[in-house]
Motif scaffolding. Structure first.
Motif, short mmCIF file in Angstrom:
data_model
loop_
_atom_site.label_atom_id
_atom_site.label_comp_id
_atom_site.label_asym_id
_atom_site.label_seq_id
_atom_site.Cartn_x
_atom_site.Cartn_y
_atom_site.Cartn_z
N ARG A 147 8.01 -1.87 3.47
CA ARG A 147 6.79 -2.46 2.97
C ARG A 147 6.55 -3.69 3.21
O ARG A 147 7.32 -4.61 2.76
CB ARG A 147 6.52 -2.04 1.73
CG ARG A 147 6.50 -0.59 1.38
CD ARG A 147 6.38 -0.20 -0.03
NE ARG A 147 7.18 -0.67 -0.97
CZ ARG A 147 7.00 -1.72 -1.78
NH1 ARG A 147 5.74 -2.04 -2.23
NH2 ARG A 147 8.02 -2.15 -2.51
N ASN A 175 -0.05 -2.51 1.80
CA ASN A 175 -1.09 -2.35 0.68
C ASN A 175 -2.35 -2.27 1.67
O ASN A 175 -2.95 -3.45 1.96
CB ASN A 175 -1.08 -3.34 -0.18
CG ASN A 175 -2.00 -3.12 -1.43
OD1 ASN A 175 -2.90 -2.01 -1.28
ND2 ASN A 175 -1.92 -3.60 -2.50
N SER A 218 1.83 -8.53 1.08
CA SER A 218 0.46 -8.68 1.33
C SER A 218 0.05 -10.25 1.76
O SER A 218 0.77 -11.16 1.07
CB SER A 218 -0.33 -8.35 0.06
OG SER A 218 -0.30 -6.95 -0.21
N GLU A 252 9.33 -4.60 -5.92
CA GLU A 252 8.03 -5.84 -5.56
C GLU A 252 8.23 -6.95 -6.27
O GLU A 252 7.58 -8.14 -5.65
CB GLU A 252 6.78 -5.26 -6.09
CG GLU A 252 6.18 -3.81 -5.49
CD GLU A 252 5.18 -3.37 -5.79
OE1 GLU A 252 4.57 -3.43 -7.01
OE2 GLU A 252 4.49 -2.40 -5.16
N SER A 289 -5.38 -1.33 0.29
CA SER A 289 -6.28 -1.40 -0.50
C SER A 289 -7.43 -2.42 -0.39
O SER A 289 -8.76 -2.05 -0.44
CB SER A 289 -6.05 -1.71 -2.16
OG SER A 289 -5.30 -2.95 -2.23
#
Length: 960
Positions: free
Chosen positions: A438, A481, A441, A276, A483
């Motif tokens: 991935r 992500n 964001s 990340e 969330s």
């Protein structure tokens, strides 16, 4: 069957004196002085005999060698003298440092074989090759250590290499491989032969292939360290730690010079930094060139001995063990396409296709700003790794992960205990491979984090390879992500849920006003919960539909990637919301059904007798004049019309289901629910079909349901009901022409009134007079139809006083004492007369109530306030006088299907979606949705008809 059968025989069943005849697939006898060959499919001469002729199989002629020539040449055709003895096969043998010579340089056979010594001294440094036929230069380590080809004590000979005892060698390695799943630790023949020599050559000479071979053995041991730290990974770590002086490769701290890159380091939390901290230095899109829409994976491949094989692109199914077409295999690397492949493969096929393991270092290729091609190392998460208690490569906590680099697909080598040519005792298979992509964001340009490949291995104890099999899978997942989206969903749910509580409280307050009760009791609480169930179902429905359409539009329509679909594991909350919405909406629908089936209804007949008739008085024998009876057929007619419109809807349910199914399956809208980047409605049969997204399936189906329903409602309201048939308005008109009003009570003190009093005074007339009445009304030669003079208002919402309700109930008790005559002829005269009297009493009471006869139970007519219309409640309480609210919207349809189209439509959508999510079949969902519509329509019609007959005294036999 017996005529075409044969016994099963294998080469191993034939024994030494027979061979396996490949033409007959059976054993056949060998000739005299012969035995079975090593392959089993032919015969060879016994020791001491030479071949005279051979045509294969048993067509061999052998001849005994002379006494003075007791040996046979290597090819078996000649006899020869062997000066240093014979092998078990009767052929000549020599010492270890000698080679066997049977012919001259020109090929002439010698009478006596020669054993020529290979000169291992400094002048030659030669030794026999592996076949023992010629002298070759001996291995360099022998020369370095002993200045000869002899590695005698105290020097150390291991793995075909010679090491000096005075040199600092790595620790003695354990040639064991642990198979934790089976609870087995084996001494590997490959490790026994090569582990120590590879470690020593890598340590002393920085031999590149030896270092790669040592790394491969560590990978075969699942990159794991034993407690003794002297297994393959322990030796690798020993060399890695003690060669820091050699420097690093490509400025990568974990890649030691001369050594393979196996680990990313064992610092806690390092995995999250690797995955990340940096973004992959290129952008991806759904629509663009190949480099923008495809993941260019490339792997460096090595064999078990450490030799570099080649660079390999993953396209073509390098990592996919399941067979498939080239097009479908290559679809795994189309950006944005979720790829899933699984199958069951036999162990025998695995052993045949992967006899020797191949090891891969995976990279992702990209182009730099200067046009140079670069590689980005792809980390590996080995689910079977056992490094220490600190690191557990399971779960979602990256801080506990230990990332590695090298992996393999099948290892059938380390599980061999003895002879490397035999079947392994254990084979280790990469049964689960997942490449995870991935998204960064808040990106708007398709920026991703470095990919991660997750590998899970299965250990198989080889017993019967033909019958044993293993399930393998390969997948490529795209994730982001979620969330923030989950937080926004929770906030929306909280806000709308709170508003639903307030709205339900207002509904409950309105319901209490309409029931004429001011006491908060258990019934009030239950009613509030029912209201809240329906409103909360709408909240869940709004959230799920909004979520589904959001992902459908923003995922499929994007060019530069900014959002990725939730993974199946991340869809669980969404599915739960749909289940909650369906359950709560079903509860509201059933409550609606019950309330409509218990509504109070009465048809007020305004018709008055026309003249008198002579009637015989029973028992007195005299004839008296009496008022002419009023026909009941108009009431029966209105009752039948009301019965027919009970389940009329604003849409056509059958057309709705068929249209949705047509667009989904025929037009191809269902393809929009696939987890790929394509927004095309068609898919080629040869192309890969991505798995379904449950969110997209719901989004597509719900959007189609709503769109088609909206178009139907517009069509029926704008065109069909205006120019063809409007059953609701026609019913109101029919009431007026029939001189019958409809009095409805959906609550104790609230209901609806349809004013059907004829402006012509009579409706029981002939055709000519009826046409004249219609003509007069069309020419405005008579008064208007409204309840109030000079008005057209015929429909009202009514809020009646408690006194009015009590009076109604007293009459109604007599009216419903007998629930409608089942058989008029079988009913007792007394009961029938009482019911008729009660009917007439109710008709007279309600007509006089409408005519303001009862001053103590009078009513007023007024307009509803705008806020009252919005909130669906009444602010004024009818204490002394009842209140008639002007209603231009025909709100009496609230007691019919017609006025509850929103509830019915949402229930149908949720029912369809729940069946589809459970079965993954739009066809089955459509069939079951139509069946439930018909079942509930039948229940509503049947029980509604019974309620109508019970409340209005209309014989059910006349309701057709």
């Amino acid at each position: 069957a017996r005529g075409f059968s044969l016994p099963l025989q294998r080469p191993a069943d034939c024994g030494d004196a027979r061979y396996f005849d490949i033409s007959r697939l059976a054993c056949g006898p060998c000739g005299a002085h012969q035995r079975q060959s090593a392959g089993g499919s032919s015969c060879v001469c016994q020791p001491g005999y030479r071949m005279v002729s051979s045509s294969g199989g048993s067509s061999v002629i052998c001849e005994k060698c002379p006494e003075n020539m007791n040996g046979v040449t290597q090819d078996g055709w000649n006899c020869i003298i062997c000066p240093k003895g014979l092998t078990s096969e009767g052929k000549c043998k020599c010492l270890n440092d000698e080679i066997l010579v049977e012919r001259n340089m020109d090929g002439i056979l010698l009478n006596e074989a020669l054993c020529i010594h290979c000169n291992g001294s400094e002048q030659a440094f030669s030794a026999p090759d592996t076949s023992g036929n010629r002298c070759v230069r001996c291995e360099q380590t022998f020369i370095n250590v002993s200045k000869s080809c002899d590695c005698s004590s105290p020097n150390i000979l291991t793995g075909g290499l010679c090491f000096s005892a005075s040199e600092s060698l790595p620790p003695k390695g354990l040639a064991t491989v642990r198979f934790v799943q089976l609870g087995i630790t084996l001494t590997s023949a490959w490790f026994l032969k090569n582990l120590q020599s590879s470690a020593s050559a890598c340590w002393l000479y920085s031999n590149l292939t030896a270092c790669q071979a040592l790394g491969n053995m560590c990978v075969m041991n699942m990159n794991s360290l034993s407690s003794s730290n002297t297994d393959a990974c322990g030796l690798f770590q020993y060399i890695y730690i003690n060669t820091a002086r050699l420097g690093i490769v490509h400025s990568i701290a974990f890649w030691r010079h001369n050594l393979p890159w196996l680990y990313y380091g064992d610092q806690p939390g390092l995995a999250s930094q690797v995955l990340e901290a940096n973004h992959f230095p290129t952008i991806f899109s759904f629509k663009g060139t190949d480099k923008d829409v495809k993941l260019q994976f490339i792997a460096a491949s090595f064999d078990a001995a450490g030799n570099f094989l080649k660079w390999q692109s993953l396209e073509g199914g390098i990592l996919q063990l399941c067979p498939d077409t080239q097009t479908k295999l290559n679809a795994a690397y189309a950006f944005g396409t979720t790829y899933q492949q699984s199958c069951k493969i036999s162990v025998s096929k695995i052993l045949l296709d992967f006899a020797n393991p191949i090891f891969y270092d995976l990279f992702l290729e990209y182009t730099g700003d200067n046009g140079q091609q670069y590689l980005w190392a792809v980390p590996v998460l080995n689910l079977n790794l056992q490094y220490s208690e600190m690191f557990v490569n399971q779960g979602s906590n990256m801080n506990n992960w230990l990332l590695t680099r090298r992996f393999f697909l099948v290892d059938a080598l380390s599980g061999k205990e003895n002879d490397l040519g035999k079947l392994p005792r254990v084979v280790r298979i990469a049964s689960k491979i997942t490449i995870s992509i991935r998204l960064v964001s808040h990106t708007q340009r398709g920026t991703i984090y470095p990919p991660l490949i997750t590998v899970g291995y299965t250990d198989v104890l080889v017993q019967n390879p033909e019958t044993q099999s293993v399930m393998v899978s390969f997948s490529v997942n795209y994730e982001m992500n979620q969330s923030e989206a989950q937080i926004q969903t929770d906030i929306t749910l909280g806000v709308l849920g709170g508003l639903a509580v307030l709205w339900s409280l207002l509904k409950t307050a309105g319901w209490k006003r309409r029931t004429g009760s001011s006491i908060i009791d258990l019934q009030t609480v239950l009613k509030f919960l029912l209201f809240y169930a329906g409103d909360l179902a709408n909240v869940f429905f709004i959230i799920t539909v909004g979520t589904g359409i959001y992902w459908l539009v923003f995922f499929k329509a994007q060019q530069f990637v900014s959002v990725l679909l939730p993974l199946p594991s991340q869809e669980e909350d969404f599915v739960t919301y749909i289940a909650c919405a369906f359950s709560l909406k079903a509860l509201q629908f059933l409550q609606l059904l019950v309330s409509q089936l218990t509504v109070d209804i009465f048809f007020i007949d305004w018709e008055r007798p026309k003249g008198k008739v002579l009637k015989a008085v029973e028992g007195e024998g005299v004839i008296k004049s009496a008022a002419a009876p009023v026909s009941i057929w108009r009431t029966y007619f209105i009752a039948n019309e009301w019965n027919e419109i009970q389940t009329v809807r604003k849409i056509n349910p059958l057309f709705q289901v068929l249209a949705v199914l047509f667009f989904l399956e025929v037009v191809g809208f269902s393809n929009l629910a696939l987890m790929d980047s394509s927004s095309s409605l068609t898919r080629s049969s040869e192309s890969y079909i991505a798995p379904w997204s449950r969110i997209l399936r719901f989004g597509v189906s719900a959007a189609l349901w709503l769109a088609i329903a909206f178009l139907q409602i517009i069509f029926f309201s704008v065109f069909y009901e205006r120019f063809i048939e409007d059953k609701i308005n026609q019913f109101v008109d029919l009431c007026c022409m029939s001189n019958i009003s409809v009095f409805l009570l959906s609550h104790s003190c609230f209901g609806y009134y349809i004013h059907g009093r004829s402006v012509h005074g009579h409706a029981d007339t002939n055709m000519e007079e009826m046409n004249m009445n219609l003509k007069r009304e069309a020419e405005n030669l008579c008064s208007q139809r409204g309840l109030l003079p000079n008005t057209d208002g015929q429909t009202f919402q009514i809020s009646i006083s408690r006194k009015m309700r009590l009076h109604y109930d007293r009459i109604h008790e007599t009216l419903t004492r007998k629930r409608g005559p089942a058989r008029l002829l079988d009913s007792s005269a007394n009961t029938f007369e009482q019911s008729t009297k009660a009917y007439n009493t109710m008709n007279k009471f309600l007509s006089s109530f409408i005519d303001h006869v009862h001053k103590e139970m009078d009513y007023i007519v007024k307009d509803k306030l705008l806020l009252e219309r919005i909130l669906g409640m009444e602010f004024m309480e009818p204490i002394e006088k009842s209140i008639f609210y002007n209603d231009e919207g025909q709100s009496f349809t609230d007691v019919l299907y017609y006025g509850n189209e929103t509830t019915l439509l949402i229930f149908d959508i949720l029912f369809f979606s729940v069946v589809d999510l459970a079965s993954q079949s739009f066809l089955l969902a459509a069939i079951l949705t139509y069946l439930q519509q018909e079942i509930f329509r039948f229940i509503r019609n049947t029980l509604g008809q019974k309620n109508l007959a019970s409340k209005t005294l209309v014989d059910e036999r006349f309701l057709i």
